[in-house]
Write a protein that holds these residues in place. Sequence first.
Motif, mmCIF file in Angstrom:
data_model
loop_
_atom_site.group_PDB
_atom_site.id
_atom_site.type_symbol
_atom_site.label_atom_id
_atom_site.label_comp_id
_atom_site.label_asym_id
_atom_site.label_seq_id
_atom_site.Cartn_x
_atom_site.Cartn_y
_atom_site.Cartn_z
ATOM 1 N N ARG A 1 69.570 52.966 -19.180
ATOM 2 C CA ARG A 1 69.240 53.950 -20.198
ATOM 3 C C ARG A 1 67.827 53.737 -20.740
ATOM 4 O O ARG A 1 67.344 52.607 -20.811
ATOM 5 C CB ARG A 1 70.240 53.881 -21.369
ATOM 6 N N GLN A 2 67.196 54.827 -21.127
ATOM 7 C CA GLN A 2 65.865 54.759 -21.722
ATOM 8 C C GLN A 2 65.602 56.065 -22.475
ATOM 9 O O GLN A 2 65.702 57.141 -21.894
ATOM 10 C CB GLN A 2 64.795 54.574 -20.635
ATOM 11 N N ARG A 3 65.300 55.970 -23.762
ATOM 12 C CA ARG A 3 64.984 57.180 -24.518
ATOM 13 C C ARG A 3 63.581 57.668 -24.164
ATOM 14 O O ARG A 3 62.644 56.867 -24.089
ATOM 15 C CB ARG A 3 65.074 56.942 -26.022
ATOM 16 N N PRO A 4 63.414 58.971 -23.964
ATOM 17 C CA PRO A 4 62.080 59.497 -23.673
ATOM 18 C C PRO A 4 61.238 59.605 -24.932
ATOM 19 O O PRO A 4 61.764 59.562 -26.050
ATOM 20 C CB PRO A 4 62.381 60.888 -23.106
ATOM 21 N N LEU A 5 59.946 59.758 -24.745
ATOM 22 C CA LEU A 5 59.046 59.979 -25.869
ATOM 23 C C LEU A 5 59.379 61.301 -26.543
ATOM 24 O O LEU A 5 59.515 61.378 -27.770
ATOM 25 C CB LEU A 5 57.594 59.968 -25.375
ATOM 26 N N LEU A 6 59.522 62.347 -25.735
ATOM 27 C CA LEU A 6 59.908 63.668 -26.223
ATOM 28 C C LEU A 6 60.731 64.362 -25.148
ATOM 29 O O LEU A 6 60.713 63.976 -23.982
ATOM 30 C CB LEU A 6 58.680 64.555 -26.510
ATOM 31 N N VAL A 7 61.413 65.432 -25.548
ATOM 32 C CA VAL A 7 62.123 66.303 -24.621
ATOM 33 C C VAL A 7 61.629 67.721 -24.852
ATOM 34 O O VAL A 7 61.564 68.189 -25.996
ATOM 35 C CB VAL A 7 63.652 66.249 -24.835
ATOM 36 N N ALA A 8 61.276 68.404 -23.761
ATOM 37 C CA ALA A 8 60.866 69.806 -23.843
ATOM 38 C C ALA A 8 61.908 70.660 -23.142
ATOM 39 O O ALA A 8 62.406 70.283 -22.067
ATOM 40 C CB ALA A 8 59.500 70.000 -23.202
ATOM 41 N N LEU A 9 62.246 71.801 -23.753
ATOM 42 C CA LEU A 9 63.213 72.735 -23.167
ATOM 43 C C LEU A 9 62.561 74.106 -23.022
ATOM 44 O O LEU A 9 62.826 75.031 -23.800
ATOM 45 C CB LEU A 9 64.470 72.848 -24.022
ATOM 46 N N PRO A 10 61.686 74.268 -22.039
ATOM 47 C CA PRO A 10 61.005 75.554 -21.856
ATOM 48 C C PRO A 10 61.997 76.646 -21.455
ATOM 49 O O PRO A 10 63.072 76.358 -20.901
ATOM 50 C CB PRO A 10 60.003 75.264 -20.744
ATOM 51 N N GLU A 11 61.597 77.890 -21.700
ATOM 52 C CA GLU A 11 62.458 79.031 -21.392
ATOM 53 C C GLU A 11 61.829 79.981 -20.389
ATOM 54 O O GLU A 11 62.502 80.870 -19.873
ATOM 55 C CB GLU A 11 62.780 79.784 -22.690
ATOM 56 N N THR A 12 60.525 79.807 -20.122
ATOM 57 C CA THR A 12 59.828 80.666 -19.174
ATOM 58 C C THR A 12 58.979 79.815 -18.234
ATOM 59 O O THR A 12 58.632 78.670 -18.544
ATOM 60 C CB THR A 12 58.903 81.658 -19.897
ATOM 61 N N GLU A 13 58.637 80.386 -17.089
ATOM 62 C CA GLU A 13 57.779 79.674 -16.139
ATOM 63 C C GLU A 13 56.389 79.434 -16.737
ATOM 64 O O GLU A 13 55.771 78.402 -16.462
ATOM 65 C CB GLU A 13 57.669 80.456 -14.838
ATOM 66 N N GLU A 14 55.907 80.357 -17.530
ATOM 67 C CA GLU A 14 54.598 80.175 -18.159
ATOM 68 C C GLU A 14 54.613 78.942 -19.064
ATOM 69 O O GLU A 14 53.655 78.158 -19.088
ATOM 70 C CB GLU A 14 54.216 81.417 -18.971
ATOM 71 N N GLN A 15 55.712 78.752 -19.784
ATOM 72 C CA GLN A 15 55.816 77.570 -20.640
ATOM 73 C C GLN A 15 55.849 76.287 -19.803
ATOM 74 O O GLN A 15 55.215 75.287 -20.160
ATOM 75 C CB GLN A 15 57.075 77.666 -21.511
ATOM 76 N N VAL A 16 56.550 76.312 -18.687
ATOM 77 C CA VAL A 16 56.582 75.140 -17.805
ATOM 78 C C VAL A 16 55.177 74.804 -17.331
ATOM 79 O O VAL A 16 54.741 73.643 -17.362
ATOM 80 C CB VAL A 16 57.502 75.394 -16.588
ATOM 81 N N SER A 17 54.451 75.827 -16.899
ATOM 82 C CA SER A 17 53.087 75.617 -16.403
ATOM 83 C C SER A 17 52.187 75.010 -17.474
ATOM 84 O O SER A 17 51.442 74.057 -17.215
ATOM 85 C CB SER A 17 52.507 76.954 -15.927
ATOM 86 N N ARG A 18 52.277 75.529 -18.675
ATOM 87 C CA ARG A 18 51.408 75.038 -19.751
ATOM 88 C C ARG A 18 51.776 73.613 -20.168
ATOM 89 O O ARG A 18 50.895 72.797 -20.446
ATOM 90 C CB ARG A 18 51.508 75.978 -20.951
ATOM 91 N N VAL A 19 53.060 73.326 -20.215
ATOM 92 C CA VAL A 19 53.496 71.978 -20.579
ATOM 93 C C VAL A 19 53.003 70.969 -19.547
ATOM 94 O O VAL A 19 52.479 69.899 -19.886
ATOM 95 C CB VAL A 19 55.031 71.923 -20.716
#
Length: 498
Positions: free
Chosen positions: A52-70
């Motif tokens: 187990r390892q906690r991440p620094l942050l978690v992102a939950l994008p909803e669009t492909e544009e958001q994935v690209s920018r992240v």
Amino acid sequence: MTPPPAVNTPQQRAALQQQVLQALQPHLPAHALLYQSEDTTPYECDGLSAYRQRPLLVALPETEEQVSRVLAACHAMQVPVVARGAGTGLSGGAMPHALGLTLSLAKFNKIKSIDLRSRTAVVECGVRNLAISEAAASYGLYYAPDPSSQIACTIGGNVAENSGGVHCLKYGLTLHNIQKLRGFTMEGTPITIGSDALDGPGYDLMSVVVGSEGMLAVITEVTVKLIPKPQLARCIMASFDDVRKAGEAVAQVIAQGVIPAGLEMMDKAMTIAVEDYVHAGYDLNAEAILLCESDGTPEEVEEEIARMSGILAAAGATQLTVSTSEAERLRFWSGRKNAFPASGRISPDYMCMDSTIPRKRLADMLLAIAEMEKKYALRCCNVFHAGDGNLHPLILFDANDPDQLHRCELFGADILETSVAMGGTVTGEHGVGVEKLNSMCVQFSADENAQMFALKNAFDTRGLLNPGKVIPTLHRCAEYGKMLVRNGQLKYPELERF
């Protein structure tokens, strides 16, 4: 942006977290960024819960544009990214990076289209495996790969691990049932692999990306192939009083030119566990049970069932039962499909291995595992895709006992590396993740590992996608070799070079 500073203290980690959070906030709504410990803890592991390892942050994008920018923002900051689907993986492939972002693609859960002429479906990466077949059922079609976790696992995760299932012998793995992928490189650049045609120009990158465990690209859309549902399917349940007879029966079925829709095997320990759970009607006195399925037209099925019954009887089957209805067929399979939860009922924890060996060595491997149970003082239940030699031994242990966890790790490595010695490989469909890193040192040479790193570098020059997974470093292999020498266990000549 400049790379983040070195992180050695909790204060520095908190400062880095704020820096990354501020960089991502312009690209995602507030509810799509998780950073409080109570919000990120649920993401600290996948199905391999021992690590187990906690991440620094978690992102939950909803669009492909958001994935690209992240991705572009993380690339600029040199922040590692670990893509995550449903978290059902069993090798730690989705375990977070302590100083990185976990990119959850759970909201990409739409089936975009079903094309009856081309027999394809375009789906987002977060669509559940079983949901594809459910959506196509009204058209008389279905998606063939059917891992046991199909009710929960996502097609994106299946692509990452090149998952199979009980029907992969006849219908192939994920790779053989995918036509096109869309996604993004670590830089946030769109990438398309494959085409709407049955073949595409250029190198066969589909074979590179499928099974790459999220190390080369983030896949957001998958075009899957659909096939017609067979008119009829029937299953033989065969009991054997000796595992060697059962193993020989598997080899004989294939040798005589029969390719069953499914050919699965369970040992006595697993049979007892699943029968108590689902009451599938298994023979509890059998040392091994085979499930052999035929599908197609009624005439094809009748002929194939007769052929397989004859082969199994000649190989020494003590009992043969052929399903007479669809309900009975599904009941036969219910035990195999529920092997993992059944094991969870009889042990606090289990670790599922995933090696592959030549079919002719199935009995040898089961007997070797029986000796390992004595050596490591742990129980092991065995279930596997017998038709293609893909083993799934489930080692039972208690993760709250550090000594049991350590013995479980040694047991698992022994299974994997014995599989290599028998002419097999350390993984079939669950991936390497973090679980099998050391055993990769036995499977591959330093030069071969360097070639795999070079391939990753071609896609991800900064090594930010799922770092520290799959490919062991030269240093890690050297340390593993030293550890085996210290313990007097260097039985793998491959490690002498380190």
